[in-house]
Scaffold this active site. Structure first.
Site, PDB file in Angstrom:
ATOM      1  N   GLU A  38      20.561   5.456 -19.331  1.00  0.00           N
ATOM      2  CA  GLU A  38      19.342   5.157 -20.085  1.00  0.00           C
ATOM      3  C   GLU A  38      18.322   6.274 -19.938  1.00  0.00           C
ATOM      4  OE1 GLU A  38      15.291   4.286 -20.702  1.00  0.00           O
ATOM      5  OE2 GLU A  38      16.090   4.356 -18.659  1.00  0.00           O
ATOM      6  N   ASP A  87      21.948   3.094 -14.625  1.00  0.00           N
ATOM      7  CA  ASP A  87      21.911   4.422 -14.013  1.00  0.00           C
ATOM      8  C   ASP A  87      20.733   4.593 -13.055  1.00  0.00           C
ATOM      9  OD1 ASP A  87      20.409   4.202 -16.434  1.00  0.00           O
ATOM     10  OD2 ASP A  87      20.116   6.368 -16.455  1.00  0.00           O
TER      11      ASP A  87
END
Length: 401
Positions: free
Chosen positions: A137, A79
């Protein structure tokens, strides 16, 4: 004799950098990594791995070695962050307000190339490798993956992950056992007093004074209530109060983080959260102020297992041997949800340096000018590949022949 790992990584370096730059140009926020996940999924399928999804945009690839053995999980996060990029690269973000400002584009590309190399030599592997490309995350999705069974089917014996760090010179590697990244908690504190005119403060209850007292008193927690051998950082990052100079506001909002290199929830006696609220409660009572506290646990500390770390540290020495790079110590108070995995299975989280002042890759993580020295990517790949072989095959080898 097959080519050694270092040579094979060098042969794939152009593809490695191309992958990283493509992901960098098309960053996606947590749980929105649809393009990224699709590319990873197709790539792993083309390698002949067993591929599945988890948590929507999470991708898992299973590589079964030619001989039975343990299962090692390798994890990369995919991400990006809600930041406007301020670099001048031709491959800068094409998505306004979204940027890979933490190196996850590098993590993803490194593990894809590692999967390719390890797949080429699957016959030599004793056991199974589970490649996990984790979404979100930045908002602690690792806990959700554990709940959905990422450590099962097959059952994971150990887990290894990495982070590119601009605070470490390019190519240097760190693999320490014990705590290396912090437990992370976020708080929001709202103080409510009684608003009024600054000319008549006696007719008001000033929450700003209460806030000032709380900020100062909270500092005694790490200074007087916790051992100096247990690093703890309580930081107020935001204070919002008032609209004009001559009005005492009704409320004050304070936000910040609490970090520590231990699991505060398992400490004897008062927890860190309870200590924090005790001081707030009594300061507010002394100042006739009401309070509301929102306290959110984000992730546990990352604590590296000594046995798994020993394999990775020996690998690091092997990778940098004969170069001007070093194996260096490194511990940070930054949080990482990788600690959710090591709550259940032994593992280690190592760091690869990508900091180079001349290349302007020395900006801190989450900065709009953040960038990585791409020369460090190949070392990350070599660490993944060699660590996996050394763990599964139980011997130090730089050759898969």
């Amino acid at each position: 004799m097959s080519p050694d790992i270092k040579t094979r990584v060098k042969e794939l370096e152009e593809e490695l950098i191309a992958l990283r730059r493509d992901f960098h140009m098309h960053p996606e926020l947590g749980l929105e990594e649809h393009r990224t996940a699709g590319i990873v999924e197709t790539y792993l399928e083309n390698l002949g791995l067993e591929v599945s999804r988890m948590c929507g945009t999470g991708v898992i690839g299973i590589l079964k070695g030619g001989q039975p053995g343990k299962t090692l999980m390798l994890r990369a996060d995919i991400d990006a962050l809600p930041i406007d990029e301020m670099t001048d690269h031709e491959f800068k973000s094409l998505n306004p307000g979204v940027m890979h400002a933490c190196g996850h584009d590098g993590h993803t590309s490194m593990m894809m190339i590692a999967a390719k190399i390890l797949t080429e030599y699957r016959a030599s592997l004793k056991g199974t490798i589970k490649f996990v490309f984790q979404p979100n995350e930045e908002n602690a999705c690792a806990a959700d993956m554990v709940k959905e069974g990422v450590l099962q089917n097959p059952s994971v014996d150990a887990v290894v992950g990495t982070h590119l760090m601009t605070s470490i010179p390019t190519g240097n590697v760190s693999a320490d056992d014990g705590p290396v990244m912090a437990e992370s908690n976020v708080f929001k504190l709202t103080l409510t007093g009684k608003g009024g005119h600054t000319a008549m403060p006696d007719e008001s209850i000033d929450p700003i004074v209460t806030a000032a007292n709380i900020i100062q008193q909270i500092q005694t927690i790490q200074a007087r209530e916790i051992s100096s051998h247990k690093p703890t950082a309580i930081v107020f990052g935001s204070i919002k109060a008032g609209t004009i100079a001559n009005i005492i506001p009704e409320t004050v909002e304070l936000e910040g983080t609490i970090r520590c290199l231990y699991d505060s929830r398992k400490e004897p006696g008062e927890t860190l959260c309870e200590k924090f609220e005790r001081i707030i409660k009594h300061v507010c009572a002394a100042n006739r102020t009401e309070y509301e506290l929102e306290y959110t646990f984000i992730n546990p500390p990352v604590v590296n297992d000594p046995d798994v770390t020993a394999v990775v540290r020996e690998t690091a020495a092997q990778v940098v041997e004969g170069t001007d790079k070093k194996v260096v110590p490194y511990v940070t108070m930054i949080g990482e949800d990788f600690g959710e995995f090591t709550q259940d299975v032994p593992g280690t989280f190592f760091f690869v340096g990508v900091g180079n002042k001349e290349k302007k890759t020395d900006f801190p993580h989450h900065h709009p000018r953040f960038d990585i020295d791409e020369d460090g990517l190949a070392i990350g790949v070599e660490m993944h590949v060699t660590s996996a072989i050394n763990y599964l095959n139980g011997q130090m080898r730089n050759d898969l022949g």
